[in-house]
Each structure stands twice: as C-alpha cells, then as structure tokens.
Design an enzyme around this catalytic site. Structure first.
Site, short mmCIF file in Angstrom:
data_model
loop_
_atom_site.label_atom_id
_atom_site.label_comp_id
_atom_site.label_asym_id
_atom_site.label_seq_id
_atom_site.Cartn_x
_atom_site.Cartn_y
_atom_site.Cartn_z
N ASP A 42 -11.77 75.28 64.46
CA ASP A 42 -11.15 76.47 65.04
C ASP A 42 -12.12 77.24 65.94
OD1 ASP A 42 -9.15 75.77 63.28
OD2 ASP A 42 -9.04 77.70 62.26
N HIS A 188 -15.37 75.36 61.93
CA HIS A 188 -15.30 76.16 63.17
C HIS A 188 -16.31 75.62 64.17
CE1 HIS A 188 -13.45 78.74 60.17
NE2 HIS A 188 -12.84 79.37 61.14
ZN ZN Z 1 -9.98 81.50 64.05
#
Ligand code: ZN
Length: 226
Positions: A42, A188
């Site tokens: 992400d 992430h």
């Molecule tokens: Zn996010």
C-alpha cells in the site's frame, strides 16, 4: 493511524466479515489447498523503495498487488509503468490517502481520479479498492461496489505493521509464523521509510519459495485470470 478515520455521513454499523465474504463483495483471504499467497503493498509508488521491491519480486518470480495512491502515481509514473509491465496488479487506494471524509462522493471522486491517473499512465483500469487504514463502513462498500469495485482487505493474521518500522525481525516473524495457503499479506511500499520492509522481503521471499509457495496477484488468488 486508523483511529483517526471516520466517515461522518455514515452511521450504519459494519455488517461483518461473514456477510461480505458470502456476498463476494469484500476479500480478506481465500480458502485453498494450493500453496499460493498474495503479497500486497500500500501507499506507493515510491521512487526508491518500490523499485527495490520490484527487483526482489523479479528475483523470486513473484507477482504482487500494489494499492496505489493516485497522487504518488502521478509523481512517479515510471515506477507505475514498471510495476504494470512486470506483471503486477495495480489497485486503487484513493488519490490523497484521506483519513477523514465528509461525504461518500469525496471518496468516489478520490477513486475515480486515481483510476484515471493509472489508466492514463499504463492503459490499465483497476477494479480493486482497499480503504485507507482498512477502515470501511457499509455505505462505503455499497458505494464502491455500485461503482464497479471489489473491496480488498488482508488476512487478519498477516498485518505486518511495517508502517510502524517495528524492526526487520518482527516483520519477518509475523509473516512466517502464520503463513498458510490463500493468505493476503499486508506491506507498505510508500508513506515513509520502507527500508525495513525491503530487508524483510529479502528473508521472506526465499523462505516461502523454499516452502513451495507461489506468489500471485489478488485477481489470480480470486481465480479471476483477467
Ligand atoms: Zn494506506
């Protein structure tokens, strides 16, 4: 992070995982005997960390799904093009990554703007959406589904919390301790310094490969080969 998030126009309670899973509107992970796993990233693309992650994915013949922040895509179009060309799935994670929304229309505008940016740069139009902070409401899911999106979360036991930079070892252990077929792992590649994520992947990828796992995109995991 997620505690800051609210949608003030929405009062309805969460219908719960079972309801959304049975309806096929939201994905957390899948039940399968095949040794397949979906790696998800992400908040990128990031000019340094995403490129390093792409190098590693290539090395281990892994395909991943990137939940793209539109604003970052526009700033790093060459990274986005590489992600797409190397067979990874591009998905929508809003345009500005807002933790606060006052209307559902705001969210829909964020999603549309991101999809338009991704399409303009790569020619690919995402169909998957992951809410900011993983925080969703019934109204949000309804609106996303009405606009043609499938909502994607992650396996409850595979939240690496890598955005907190907890240490490489913790990230590695979180993933390897609970790995099972059909998992969706949350990492992430943007939103901060992701050196720990990169280093953790250098341990996670070879180990899971050794265990016989294959790394697939979310659409592949869903058995949807588009
Ligand atoms: Zn996010």
């Amino acid at each position: 992070m997620s505690s800051l998030f609210y949608v003030s126009v929405v009062e309805s309670a969460d219908k719960g995982r079972q309801y959304y899973e049975e309806k096929g509107l939201v994905l957390w992970d899948v039940q399968t005997k095949d040794k397949i796993i979906a790696l998800t990233f992400d908040d990128g693309p990031h000019p340094k960390h995403t490129m390093e992650i792409l190098d590693l994915l290539k090395q281990y013949e892994a395909k991943a799904t990137f939940f793209i922040v539109g604003d970052n895509a526009v700033k790093n179009p060459e990274v986005l093009v590489r992600q797409y060309k190397e067979g990874h799935e591009l998905a929508n994670h809003t345009y500005t990554h807002p933790y606060k929304l006052t209307t559902m229309q705001e969210l829909m505008d964020e999603l549309q703007k991101t999809n338009e940016a991704i399409f303009r740069i790569t020619g690919f139009l995402p169909t998957l959406f992951r809410p900011v902070g993983g925080q969703y409401t019934d109204n949000m899911i309804n609106a996303a589904v009405e606009n043609g999106y499938k909502v994607v979360m992650w396996s409850w036991h595979q939240d690496t919390q890598d955005w907190k930079n907890p240490g490489v070892k913790k990230i590695v252990q979180k993933v390897l301790n609970g790995t099972k077929p059909g998992d969706v792992i949350l990492f992430h590649d943007g939103g901060g310094n992701r050196e720990q994520t990169v280093k953790a992947l250098k341990e996670i990828l070879p180990e899971l490969q050794k265990q016989g796992y294959k790394f697939v995109t979310i659409s592949e995991l869903m058995g949807d080969k588009n």
